[in-house]
Each structure stands twice: as structure tokens, then as C-alpha cells.
Design a protein around this motif. Structure first.
Motif, PDB file in Angstrom:
ATOM      1  N   VAL A   1      16.581 -11.749  -1.200  1.00  0.00           N
ATOM      2  CA  VAL A   1      15.699 -10.677  -1.383  1.00  0.00           C
ATOM      3  C   VAL A   1      15.750  -9.902  -0.025  1.00  0.00           C
ATOM      4  N   LYS A   2      15.988  -8.413  -0.267  1.00  0.00           N
ATOM      5  CA  LYS A   2      16.030  -7.617   0.802  1.00  0.00           C
ATOM      6  C   LYS A   2      14.808  -7.074   1.094  1.00  0.00           C
ATOM      7  N   ASN A   3      14.029  -6.982  -0.005  1.00  0.00           N
ATOM      8  CA  ASN A   3      12.706  -6.389   0.188  1.00  0.00           C
ATOM      9  C   ASN A   3      11.544  -6.428  -0.569  1.00  0.00           C
ATOM     10  N   LEU A   4      10.154  -6.284  -0.506  1.00  0.00           N
ATOM     11  CA  LEU A   4       9.033  -6.717  -1.363  1.00  0.00           C
ATOM     12  C   LEU A   4       8.523  -5.420  -1.624  1.00  0.00           C
ATOM     13  N   GLU A   5       7.957  -5.347  -2.807  1.00  0.00           N
ATOM     14  CA  GLU A   5       7.189  -3.908  -3.200  1.00  0.00           C
ATOM     15  C   GLU A   5       5.538  -4.242  -3.498  1.00  0.00           C
ATOM     16  N   LEU A   6       5.003  -3.603  -2.860  1.00  0.00           N
ATOM     17  CA  LEU A   6       3.294  -3.709  -3.534  1.00  0.00           C
ATOM     18  C   LEU A   6       3.382  -2.378  -4.536  1.00  0.00           C
ATOM     19  N   VAL A   7       2.878  -2.826  -5.721  1.00  0.00           N
ATOM     20  CA  VAL A   7       2.790  -1.683  -6.689  1.00  0.00           C
ATOM     21  C   VAL A   7       1.443  -1.822  -7.281  1.00  0.00           C
ATOM     22  N   TYR A   8       0.999  -0.616  -7.819  1.00  0.00           N
ATOM     23  CA  TYR A   8      -0.016  -0.324  -8.807  1.00  0.00           C
ATOM     24  C   TYR A   8       0.723  -0.391 -10.122  1.00  0.00           C
ATOM     25  N   ASN A   9       0.286  -1.212 -10.975  1.00  0.00           N
ATOM     26  CA  ASN A   9       1.086  -1.212 -12.264  1.00  0.00           C
ATOM     27  C   ASN A   9       0.180  -1.748 -13.345  1.00  0.00           C
ATOM     28  N   ASP A  10       1.090  -1.106 -14.719  1.00  0.00           N
ATOM     29  CA  ASP A  10       0.257  -1.718 -16.042  1.00  0.00           C
ATOM     30  C   ASP A  10       0.767  -3.299 -16.281  1.00  0.00           C
ATOM     31  N   TRP A  11       0.192  -3.708 -17.415  1.00  0.00           N
ATOM     32  CA  TRP A  11       0.672  -4.792 -17.509  1.00  0.00           C
ATOM     33  C   TRP A  11       2.085  -5.591 -17.821  1.00  0.00           C
ATOM     34  N   TYR A  12       2.861  -4.285 -18.242  1.00  0.00           N
ATOM     35  CA  TYR A  12       4.293  -4.712 -18.448  1.00  0.00           C
ATOM     36  C   TYR A  12       5.067  -4.010 -17.377  1.00  0.00           C
ATOM     37  N   GLN A  13       4.387  -3.772 -16.388  1.00  0.00           N
ATOM     38  CA  GLN A  13       5.379  -3.039 -14.943  1.00  0.00           C
ATOM     39  C   GLN A  13       6.329  -1.909 -15.589  1.00  0.00           C
ATOM     40  N   ARG A  14       5.747  -1.147 -16.594  1.00  0.00           N
ATOM     41  CA  ARG A  14       6.714  -0.027 -16.727  1.00  0.00           C
ATOM     42  C   ARG A  14       6.903   1.045 -15.491  1.00  0.00           C
ATOM     43  N   LYS A  15       8.004   1.390 -15.400  1.00  0.00           N
ATOM     44  CA  LYS A  15       8.278   2.220 -14.366  1.00  0.00           C
ATOM     45  C   LYS A  15       7.488   3.437 -14.398  1.00  0.00           C
ATOM     46  N   SER A  16       7.240   4.001 -15.605  1.00  0.00           N
ATOM     47  CA  SER A  16       6.781   5.364 -15.972  1.00  0.00           C
ATOM     48  C   SER A  16       5.091   5.623 -15.560  1.00  0.00           C
ATOM     49  N   THR A  17       4.572   4.236 -15.628  1.00  0.00           N
ATOM     50  CA  THR A  17       3.043   4.210 -14.872  1.00  0.00           C
ATOM     51  C   THR A  17       2.810   3.223 -13.714  1.00  0.00           C
ATOM     52  N   THR A  18       3.967   3.053 -13.056  1.00  0.00           N
ATOM     53  CA  THR A  18       4.023   2.327 -11.926  1.00  0.00           C
ATOM     54  C   THR A  18       3.995   3.154 -10.782  1.00  0.00           C
ATOM     55  N   ARG A  19       3.061   2.641  -9.560  1.00  0.00           N
ATOM     56  CA  ARG A  19       3.059   3.458  -8.243  1.00  0.00           C
ATOM     57  C   ARG A  19       3.322   2.690  -7.109  1.00  0.00           C
ATOM     58  N   VAL A  20       4.388   2.844  -6.419  1.00  0.00           N
ATOM     59  CA  VAL A  20       4.795   2.175  -5.256  1.00  0.00           C
ATOM     60  C   VAL A  20       3.678   2.202  -4.229  1.00  0.00           C
ATOM     61  N   LEU A  21       3.224   1.480  -3.790  1.00  0.00           N
ATOM     62  CA  LEU A  21       2.155   1.442  -2.587  1.00  0.00           C
ATOM     63  C   LEU A  21       2.611   1.044  -1.126  1.00  0.00           C
ATOM     64  N   GLY A  22       3.512   0.142  -1.105  1.00  0.00           N
ATOM     65  CA  GLY A  22       4.223  -0.442   0.026  1.00  0.00           C
ATOM     66  C   GLY A  22       5.549  -0.777  -0.171  1.00  0.00           C
ATOM     67  N   ASP A  23       6.389  -0.794   0.590  1.00  0.00           N
ATOM     68  CA  ASP A  23       7.713  -1.346   0.734  1.00  0.00           C
ATOM     69  C   ASP A  23       8.148  -2.489   1.910  1.00  0.00           C
ATOM     70  N   PHE A  24       8.202  -3.525   1.694  1.00  0.00           N
ATOM     71  CA  PHE A  24       8.410  -4.427   3.084  1.00  0.00           C
ATOM     72  C   PHE A  24       9.798  -5.076   3.045  1.00  0.00           C
ATOM     73  N   GLY A  25      10.548  -4.520   3.976  1.00  0.00           N
ATOM     74  CA  GLY A  25      12.004  -4.955   4.251  1.00  0.00           C
ATOM     75  C   GLY A  25      11.987  -6.469   4.827  1.00  0.00           C
ATOM     76  N   LEU A  26      12.840  -7.405   4.536  1.00  0.00           N
ATOM     77  CA  LEU A  26      12.738  -8.537   5.107  1.00  0.00           C
ATOM     78  C   LEU A  26      13.921  -8.678   5.976  1.00  0.00           C
ATOM     79  N   ARG A  27      13.954  -9.418   7.107  1.00  0.00           N
ATOM     80  CA  ARG A  27      15.027  -9.684   8.013  1.00  0.00           C
ATOM     81  C   ARG A  27      15.988 -10.249   7.561  1.00  0.00           C
TER      82      ARG A  27
END
Length: 227
Positions: free
Chosen positions: A201-227
């Protein structure tokens, strides 16, 4: 939790339910007014893993073309459902910055996370790829997130539906009556122990999402890179 035993039991129970036609259809998949949204911290598998998942989905599509198949953009592993999807929740109720700060604190000193996708399992309404973390790093992170959010005073519903402990990825949901439930299970059996690959895993995403995680309705709130 022994993940192998958990996935095996889930598959045994669900495959019997599907084979006998007692499966569940997710009627919300085609509901265009579905307003259930939430906040999720998630992992996305790499392109190589997604390509390997295609071979499974292609066989399923031939047998059951009218079902719902997750596109590459939506395939994910849930690290933590921070606010469960609900029609009562909207993004303007929270400050995303405060949630990002809690996650950043939780990620301090997190070692690398490695996940092996091997085999498939099922629920009465879906098929999933089985994910196996290589060690306790993911579980330790989840426990840290639980503790830090509990102490933060921020709006959250962690573990309100169930306490997450798996690393699976849902790739198909039933949105119509199945043409041939037994044929579906035959295909599932073929991929029951299939090795879809391992990824770091290179990074984690914090998202605002619908029940099915559809890209069309998802908004990325934060992206966290891992060492």
C-alpha cells in the motif's frame, strides 16, 4: 480473528444461499435518488491486481451480464468507515481538516502495509476478493484510528454497523434476478483459491462517498502517502 476461517465460513453459508436461489438483490443500486453518503478511509489496489481481477469479472459477466460489476476506479478495501453512509449526512456538517489531522496522528510510525489478494468469498448479495494483510499493521492502524477518533469529539460512527477486521474488496453485486445461480457458484469455485497477487500500500485516501464508492459521486478529501 482468523481471516481464512472467517472467509471460508462466509463462503460456505453464502454459496449455499445463492445456489438455492435464496440470495438477496440490492434494490438500491438502480435508485438514482439514493442519498446515502459517508466518510471512508480506504486503500486502492494497484493496476496489476485490478488486471488480475478482470479475468474473474469477465467470466462472471458472460454468465450474468445484468449484474453490477465494480469498475477499476471503484475497487477498494475499506480501512475504516468513519461516518457510515446515511441520507442524514452531508459534507457541510463537518470540517474535513479536523478529520485529516486525526488520521495524520494515527499514521505516525505506521510501517508498510502489504496485502495479498487470494481467492474469493461471497455474501448473500455479492462476491468479494479475499484480502490478507501480511501482518498486524493494518489492524494496529485501525485500533489507533478508533482510539483517536473516540477521543477527538468529532462526529463519527466507527464500528456502529460492525467492527471491521477484514481486508476484502467487493467486486460484484446482485441487482437483478440471477439467470443461473448454480453456474455463478461454479465460476466462483474456479476462482475460490485464485492468486490475484500481492501489493504494498503506497497511500490511503479519505473520501466522501456514496454507498457503492462510485467515482462519479466520490470526493477525495485527503491523500496520505505511506513510507
Amino acid at each position: 480473528m482468523n481471516l481464512t476461517q472467517h472467509y471460508d465460513q462466509l463462503y460456505k453459508t453464502s454459496s449455499e444461499i445463492i445456489s438455492t436461489g435464496k440470495y438477496s438483490i440490492d434494490s438500491e443500486l438502480k435508485n438514482e435518488s439514493d442519498s446515502r453518503f459517508g466518510i471512508t478511509l480506504l486503500i486502492r489496489p494497484n493496476d496489476e491486481i485490478k488486471a488480475n481481477i478482470h479475468s474473474f469479472l469477465n467470466e462472471l459477466r458472460k454468465a450474468e451480464p445484468e449484474q453490477y460489476f465494480y469498475p477499476d476506479s471503484d475497487i477498494h478495501i475499506t480501512v475504516m468507515s468513519i461516518i457510515s453512509c446515511s441520507s442524514d449526512f452531508t459534507l457541510n456538517q463537518i470540517s474535513a481538516k479536523e478529520y485529516i489531522e486525526v488520521i495524520c496522528r494515527s499514521l505516525v510510525d505506521v510501517e508498510k502495509i502489504q496485502i495479498h489478494f487470494k481467492g474469493i468469498t461471497a455474501s448473500p448479495s455479492a462476491l468479494m476478493i479475499q484480502g490478507f494483510p501480511s501482518d498486524e499493521t493494518l489492524n494496529n492502524l485501525r485500533n489507533r484510528l478508533r482510539e483517536n477518533f473516540k477521543n477527538s469529539g468529532l462526529q463519527q460512527s466507527i464500528d456502529s454497523r460492525y467492527s471491521i477486521s477484514t481486508a476484502h474488496s467487493t467486486v460484484m453485486r446482485f441487482q437483478e434476478k440471477l439467470h443461473d445461480p448454480k453456474k455463478l457458484i461454479e465460476i466462483a469455485e474456479k476462482f475460490r483459491d485464485y492468486d490475484f497477487g500481492e501489493f504494498e500500500v503506497k497511500n490511503l485516501e479519505l473520501v466522501y462517498n456514496d454507498w457503492y464508492q462510485r467515482k462519479s459521486t466520490t470526493r477525495v478529501l485527503g491523500d496520505f502517502g505511506l513510507r
